[in-house]
Design a protein around this motif. Structure first.
Motif, PDB file in Angstrom:
ATOM      1  N   LEU A 236      -8.088  -1.944   2.798  1.00 45.53           N
ATOM      2  CA  LEU A 236      -7.036  -2.289   1.896  1.00 45.53           C
ATOM      3  C   LEU A 236      -7.141  -1.066   0.944  1.00 45.53           C
ATOM      4  O   LEU A 236      -8.051  -0.639   0.750  1.00 45.53           O
ATOM      5  CB  LEU A 236      -6.987  -3.359   1.329  1.00 45.53           C
ATOM      6  CG  LEU A 236      -6.994  -4.529   1.996  1.00 45.53           C
ATOM      7  CD1 LEU A 236      -7.186  -6.086   1.298  1.00 45.53           C
ATOM      8  CD2 LEU A 236      -5.952  -4.560   2.723  1.00 45.53           C
ATOM      9  N   SER A 237      -6.012  -0.623   0.293  1.00 43.06           N
ATOM     10  CA  SER A 237      -5.898   0.308  -1.124  1.00 43.06           C
ATOM     11  C   SER A 237      -6.633  -0.542  -1.954  1.00 43.06           C
ATOM     12  O   SER A 237      -6.585  -1.757  -2.139  1.00 43.06           O
ATOM     13  CB  SER A 237      -4.642   0.900  -0.827  1.00 43.06           C
ATOM     14  OG  SER A 237      -3.683  -0.116  -1.622  1.00 43.06           O
ATOM     15  N   ASP A 238      -6.888   0.524  -3.056  1.00 47.16           N
ATOM     16  CA  ASP A 238      -7.348  -0.440  -4.457  1.00 47.16           C
ATOM     17  C   ASP A 238      -6.098  -1.007  -4.933  1.00 47.16           C
ATOM     18  O   ASP A 238      -6.469  -2.188  -5.435  1.00 47.16           O
ATOM     19  CB  ASP A 238      -7.501   0.889  -5.358  1.00 47.16           C
ATOM     20  CG  ASP A 238      -9.006   1.749  -5.175  1.00 47.16           C
ATOM     21  OD1 ASP A 238      -9.497   0.977  -4.109  1.00 47.16           O
ATOM     22  OD2 ASP A 238      -8.923   2.745  -5.623  1.00 47.16           O
ATOM     23  N   ASN A 239      -4.801  -0.560  -4.782  1.00 49.37           N
ATOM     24  CA  ASN A 239      -3.736  -1.380  -5.341  1.00 49.37           C
ATOM     25  C   ASN A 239      -3.531  -2.883  -4.417  1.00 49.37           C
ATOM     26  O   ASN A 239      -3.490  -3.977  -4.996  1.00 49.37           O
ATOM     27  CB  ASN A 239      -2.401  -0.689  -5.316  1.00 49.37           C
ATOM     28  CG  ASN A 239      -2.194   0.162  -6.430  1.00 49.37           C
ATOM     29  OD1 ASN A 239      -2.992   0.097  -7.490  1.00 49.37           O
ATOM     30  ND2 ASN A 239      -1.648   1.271  -6.402  1.00 49.37           N
ATOM     31  N   GLU A 240      -4.024  -2.731  -3.081  1.00 47.65           N
ATOM     32  CA  GLU A 240      -3.813  -3.902  -2.397  1.00 47.65           C
ATOM     33  C   GLU A 240      -4.723  -4.803  -2.553  1.00 47.65           C
ATOM     34  O   GLU A 240      -4.786  -6.120  -2.855  1.00 47.65           O
ATOM     35  CB  GLU A 240      -3.819  -3.533  -0.827  1.00 47.65           C
ATOM     36  CG  GLU A 240      -2.544  -2.984  -0.344  1.00 47.65           C
ATOM     37  CD  GLU A 240      -2.801  -2.587   1.091  1.00 47.65           C
ATOM     38  OE1 GLU A 240      -2.069  -3.173   1.964  1.00 47.65           O
ATOM     39  OE2 GLU A 240      -3.415  -1.292   1.309  1.00 47.65           O
TER      40      GLU A 240
ATOM     41  N   CYS B 225       7.617  -7.163   1.012  1.00 48.92           N
ATOM     42  CA  CYS B 225       6.384  -6.043   0.403  1.00 48.92           C
ATOM     43  C   CYS B 225       7.196  -4.849   0.604  1.00 48.92           C
ATOM     44  O   CYS B 225       7.883  -4.427   1.555  1.00 48.92           O
ATOM     45  CB  CYS B 225       5.294  -6.156   1.032  1.00 48.92           C
ATOM     46  SG  CYS B 225       4.120  -7.530   0.523  1.00 48.92           S
ATOM     47  N   THR B 226       6.626  -3.869  -0.112  1.00 50.31           N
ATOM     48  CA  THR B 226       6.942  -2.357  -0.234  1.00 50.31           C
ATOM     49  C   THR B 226       6.627  -1.908   0.956  1.00 50.31           C
ATOM     50  O   THR B 226       5.375  -2.346   1.746  1.00 50.31           O
ATOM     51  CB  THR B 226       6.681  -1.641  -1.371  1.00 50.31           C
ATOM     52  OG1 THR B 226       4.909  -1.564  -1.166  1.00 50.31           O
ATOM     53  CG2 THR B 226       6.983  -2.520  -2.545  1.00 50.31           C
ATOM     54  N   PRO B 227       6.969  -0.583   1.427  1.00 50.36           N
ATOM     55  CA  PRO B 227       6.266   0.003   2.689  1.00 50.36           C
ATOM     56  C   PRO B 227       5.114   0.240   2.506  1.00 50.36           C
ATOM     57  O   PRO B 227       4.119   0.377   3.536  1.00 50.36           O
ATOM     58  CB  PRO B 227       7.220   1.299   2.643  1.00 50.36           C
ATOM     59  CG  PRO B 227       8.353   0.967   1.986  1.00 50.36           C
ATOM     60  CD  PRO B 227       8.262   0.062   1.063  1.00 50.36           C
ATOM     61  N   GLY B 228       4.250   0.391   1.221  1.00 48.08           N
ATOM     62  CA  GLY B 228       3.081   0.532   0.950  1.00 48.08           C
ATOM     63  C   GLY B 228       2.149  -0.806   1.010  1.00 48.08           C
ATOM     64  O   GLY B 228       1.059  -0.968   0.298  1.00 48.08           O
TER      65      GLY B 228
END
Length: 247
Positions: free
Chosen positions: A46-50, A99-102
């Motif tokens: 997962l990314s930091d934002n996720e 959710c967004t594409p990200g």
């Protein structure tokens, strides 16, 4: 809060859950030649934002007594937050709707779901949120000023709760708002200056304890179709600026 109280706060509980959740997402590879081992993700990292949004939604669940929700929508499960949605009815879509594409939360609906408690200020960390519907629950306390950070917000529905005290002026900066429903709460103080709400289509603040005069900016909406301001403690007249363009 004392140290002992902080250690058992919902923020700490959410952090502990997140730490255990992230640990469960990795496993050890066979030992390397030097005897050490390396973590291997079980799923795509997962990314930091996720990770941050995973914490925010876990905290929201805890702060609103998630164990009493009518439907938990798989909140605080091992699935990605974009899968935390209801499956009871095709006609009543709730949970994380989009959710967004990200893979960041864009639309969140938890209306009519027996949420009890307060809306955490961390809700403002859902940076891509454009749609929030938590109407008809039992949420109390102040409307978080952090909602004003969400500059892409177009739909905000907080009606039918127990929000109280004054509205945060930060909401005046939500320039993309098309729907704002604050009806049937216990919010007091003056109405906000609506000068920046150029896209507003539906504005409902009825059934509260707002005081003072209706701002003249309420008569400058180009796209407004629905305006409910009744059942407050407002004073003055609106004839001069809200009725001037009526046929």
């Amino acid at each position: 809060l004392t140290f002992a109280e902080k250690s058992h706060s919902n923020q700490q509980i959410a952090l502990d859950w997140l730490a255990n959740d992230m640990a469960s997402r990795s496993q050890s590879l066979p030992p390397n030649d030097d005897g050490t081992s390396s973590p291997q993700p079980l799923v795509q990292p997962l990314s930091d934002n996720e990770i941050l949004e995973r914490y925010v939604l876990a905290l929201l669940y805890l702060e609103t007594n998630g164990e009493s929700w009518f439907d938990a929508f798989e909140f605080n499960s091992e699935g990605h937050v974009c899968t935390w949605r209801g499956k009871r009815s095709a006609y009543e879509k709730k949970g994380v709707l989009k959710c967004t594409p990200g893979n960041l939360v864009e639309r969140l609906a938890l209306f009519d779901n027996n949420l009890q408690g307060t809306l955490p200020s961390e809700i403002g960390l859902l940076s891509e949120l454009t749609y929030l519907d938590i109407g008809n629950n039992d949420i109390s306390g102040r409307v978080p000023s952090s909602l004003g950070i969400l500059r892409n917000m177009t739909y905000l529905t907080l009606n039918g709760n127990d929000f109280r005290d004054r509205l945060p002026s930060s909401l005046e900066g939500l320039t993309k708002l098309e729907v704002l429903d604050l009806s049937n709460n216990e919010i007091d103080g003056p109405l906000l200056n609506a000068t920046n709400w150029k896209s507003m289509n539906k504005l409902k603040v009825d059934g509260n304890f707002f005081t003072g005069e209706v701002p003249k900016s309420f008569g400058a909406f180009d796209s407004l179709e629905i305006l409910h301001i009744q059942r407050n403690k407002l004073s003055g007249s609106v004839d001069g600026f809200m009725c001037a363009n009526l046929p």
